[in-house]
Design an enzyme around this catalytic site. Sequence first.
Site, mmCIF file in Angstrom:
data_model
loop_
_atom_site.group_PDB
_atom_site.id
_atom_site.type_symbol
_atom_site.label_atom_id
_atom_site.label_comp_id
_atom_site.label_asym_id
_atom_site.label_seq_id
_atom_site.Cartn_x
_atom_site.Cartn_y
_atom_site.Cartn_z
ATOM 1 N N HIS A 33 0.807 -1.226 0.000
ATOM 2 C CA HIS A 33 0.000 0.000 0.000
ATOM 3 C C HIS A 33 0.847 1.287 0.000
ATOM 4 C CE1 HIS A 33 -2.939 3.018 1.107
ATOM 5 N NE2 HIS A 33 -2.435 3.121 2.310
ATOM 6 N N HIS A 59 3.478 7.042 5.459
ATOM 7 C CA HIS A 59 2.251 7.663 5.961
ATOM 8 C C HIS A 59 1.464 6.835 6.976
ATOM 9 C CE1 HIS A 59 -0.007 5.389 2.841
ATOM 10 N NE2 HIS A 59 -1.064 5.616 3.585
ATOM 11 N N ASP A 60 1.607 5.518 6.937
ATOM 12 C CA ASP A 60 0.867 4.686 7.907
ATOM 13 C C ASP A 60 1.763 4.101 8.999
ATOM 14 O OD1 ASP A 60 -1.817 4.929 7.056
ATOM 15 O OD2 ASP A 60 -1.530 3.455 5.458
ATOM 16 N N GLU A 63 0.645 5.554 12.546
ATOM 17 C CA GLU A 63 -0.742 5.169 12.831
ATOM 18 C C GLU A 63 -0.887 3.662 13.067
ATOM 19 O OE1 GLU A 63 -3.685 7.556 10.705
ATOM 20 O OE2 GLU A 63 -4.702 5.658 10.259
ATOM 21 N N ASP A 64 -0.158 2.877 12.321
ATOM 22 C CA ASP A 64 -0.406 1.428 12.333
ATOM 23 C C ASP A 64 0.720 0.568 12.890
ATOM 24 O OD1 ASP A 64 -2.839 1.959 11.195
ATOM 25 O OD2 ASP A 64 -2.185 1.618 9.148
ATOM 26 N N ASP A 120 -3.502 8.368 -1.235
ATOM 27 C CA ASP A 120 -3.921 7.329 -0.293
ATOM 28 C C ASP A 120 -5.375 6.926 -0.565
ATOM 29 O OD1 ASP A 120 -3.775 5.675 2.025
ATOM 30 O OD2 ASP A 120 -4.552 7.286 3.292
HETATM 31 P P1 NDP Z 1 -12.197 1.451 7.767
HETATM 32 O O1 NDP Z 1 -13.519 1.640 7.114
HETATM 33 O O2 NDP Z 1 -11.498 2.621 8.293
HETATM 34 O O3 NDP Z 1 -11.222 0.580 6.846
HETATM 35 C C1 NDP Z 1 -10.740 1.129 5.754
HETATM 36 C C2 NDP Z 1 -9.275 1.414 5.918
HETATM 37 O O4 NDP Z 1 -8.576 0.187 5.974
HETATM 38 C C3 NDP Z 1 -8.765 2.143 4.723
HETATM 39 O O5 NDP Z 1 -8.864 3.527 4.922
HETATM 40 C C4 NDP Z 1 -7.342 1.656 4.620
HETATM 41 O O6 NDP Z 1 -6.606 2.540 5.456
HETATM 42 C C5 NDP Z 1 -7.351 0.287 5.260
HETATM 43 N N1 NDP Z 1 -7.340 -0.863 4.355
HETATM 44 C C6 NDP Z 1 -6.664 -2.017 4.575
HETATM 45 N N2 NDP Z 1 -6.877 -2.896 3.612
HETATM 46 C C7 NDP Z 1 -7.681 -2.305 2.711
HETATM 47 C C8 NDP Z 1 -8.218 -2.743 1.469
HETATM 48 N N3 NDP Z 1 -7.969 -3.953 0.961
HETATM 49 N N4 NDP Z 1 -9.025 -1.907 0.798
HETATM 50 C C9 NDP Z 1 -9.284 -0.684 1.283
HETATM 51 N N5 NDP Z 1 -8.796 -0.209 2.464
HETATM 52 C C10 NDP Z 1 -7.989 -1.023 3.180
HETATM 53 O O7 NDP Z 1 -12.397 0.317 8.774
HETATM 54 P P2 NDP Z 1 -12.597 0.363 10.272
HETATM 55 O O8 NDP Z 1 -12.633 -1.030 10.689
HETATM 56 O O9 NDP Z 1 -11.569 1.280 10.836
HETATM 57 O O10 NDP Z 1 -14.077 0.976 10.460
HETATM 58 C C11 NDP Z 1 -14.307 2.328 10.369
HETATM 59 C C12 NDP Z 1 -15.809 2.661 10.260
HETATM 60 O O11 NDP Z 1 -16.534 1.729 9.473
HETATM 61 C C13 NDP Z 1 -16.492 2.673 11.582
HETATM 62 O O12 NDP Z 1 -16.465 3.968 12.083
HETATM 63 C C14 NDP Z 1 -17.916 2.228 11.287
HETATM 64 O O13 NDP Z 1 -18.821 3.314 11.319
HETATM 65 C C15 NDP Z 1 -17.883 1.741 9.892
HETATM 66 N N6 NDP Z 1 -18.452 0.408 9.833
HETATM 67 C C16 NDP Z 1 -19.487 0.171 8.969
HETATM 68 C C17 NDP Z 1 -20.051 -1.072 8.870
HETATM 69 C C18 NDP Z 1 -21.140 -1.315 7.890
HETATM 70 O O14 NDP Z 1 -21.515 -2.452 7.672
HETATM 71 N N7 NDP Z 1 -21.678 -0.309 7.255
HETATM 72 C C19 NDP Z 1 -19.600 -2.180 9.718
HETATM 73 C C20 NDP Z 1 -18.518 -1.840 10.574
HETATM 74 C C21 NDP Z 1 -17.989 -0.588 10.616
HETATM 75 P P3 NDP Z 1 -5.039 2.819 5.294
HETATM 76 O O15 NDP Z 1 -4.786 3.405 3.964
HETATM 77 O O16 NDP Z 1 -4.764 3.773 6.401
HETATM 78 O O17 NDP Z 1 -4.403 1.510 5.493
HETATM 79 ZN ZN ZN Z 2 -2.888 4.538 3.838
#
Ligand code: NDP
Ligand code: ZN
Length: 176
Positions: A33, A59-60, A63-64, A120
Site C-alpha cells: 500500500h 504515511h501509515d 498510525e499502524d 492514499d
Molecule cells: P475502515 O472503514 O477505516 O477501513 C478502511 C481502511 O482500511 C482504509 O482507509 C485503509 O486505510 C485500510 N485498508 C486495509 N486494507 C484495505 C483494502 N484492501 N481496501 C481498502 N482499504 C484497506 O475500517 P474500520 O474497521 O476502521 O471501520 C471504520 C468505520 O466503518 C467505523 O467507524 C464504522 O462506522 C464503519 N463500519 C461500517 C459497517 C457497515 O456495515 N456499514 C460495519 C462496521 C464498521 P489505510 O490506507 O490507512 O491503510
Molecule cells: Zn494509507
Amino acid sequence: MDLQLLVSTANFAAIKHKDQRRKDPDQTPYINHPIGVAEILSKEGNVSDIEVLQGALLHDTVEDTETTFEEIEELFGSNVRGIVAEVTDDKGLPKQERKRLQVVNAPKKSKKAKLVKLADKLYNLRDLNRSTPSGWSQERVEEYFQWAANVVQGLRGTNEALEKELDKLFKERNII
Ligand code: NDP
Ligand code: ZN
C-alpha cells in the site's frame, strides 16, 4: 543521494510493516500500500518532491505500527515528520470521530499532506474495486466511497491528474 534516501525510506517502512497485512481476502502484505501510494504520486501525479514521496512511504507507520514521530524526525528530518504527522489520525479518538475529523480537517492541510492524502484515497478506492475486504458488505463499501468523496472534497485544487482519477471512481458509483 536522493535516490539512496528514498530507498532507505522504503526499507524503513517495509521493516515497520513487516507483520501487517491488508484487509483483502488475499491478505496482501501491508507494504504494497505505501509503495503503491508513492507510485501513484510519482507516476500519475507527476510529483518529484522527495519529501512528499517519503511522506507517502511512511504515511501509515505511526498510525499502524510502533513507530514514533521522533524516530522519523531523527532519520528523515522535521519536514518529513511534519507530513507524516499531518496524515496521521489520533488513535486516542473513537473511529467515528476520526473519520469526521478527516473530512473537517482536509482543507486545512498543507499542499504536501494533501497530495499524500489524495493518493492514499485513490489507492484505497481502487483496492476496494479490486476486491472486497473480508467481512465487508457492499453497503459498507458504498459508505466508504461516500466518506472518501467527502474527504477528497476538502483536498481539491491540489493535483489535477489525481483528482480526475478519483472523480472517475466517484462517477462510477454515482457519488458526484
Ligand atoms: P475502515 O472503514 O477505516 O477501513 C478502511 C481502511 O482500511 C482504509 O482507509 C485503509 O486505510 C485500510 N485498508 C486495509 N486494507 C484495505 C483494502 N484492501 N481496501 C481498502 N482499504 C484497506 O475500517 P474500520 O474497521 O476502521 O471501520 C471504520 C468505520 O466503518 C467505523 O467507524 C464504522 O462506522 C464503519 N463500519 C461500517 C459497517 C457497515 O456495515 N456499514 C460495519 C462496521 C464498521 P489505510 O490506507 O490507512 O491503510
Ligand atoms: Zn494509507
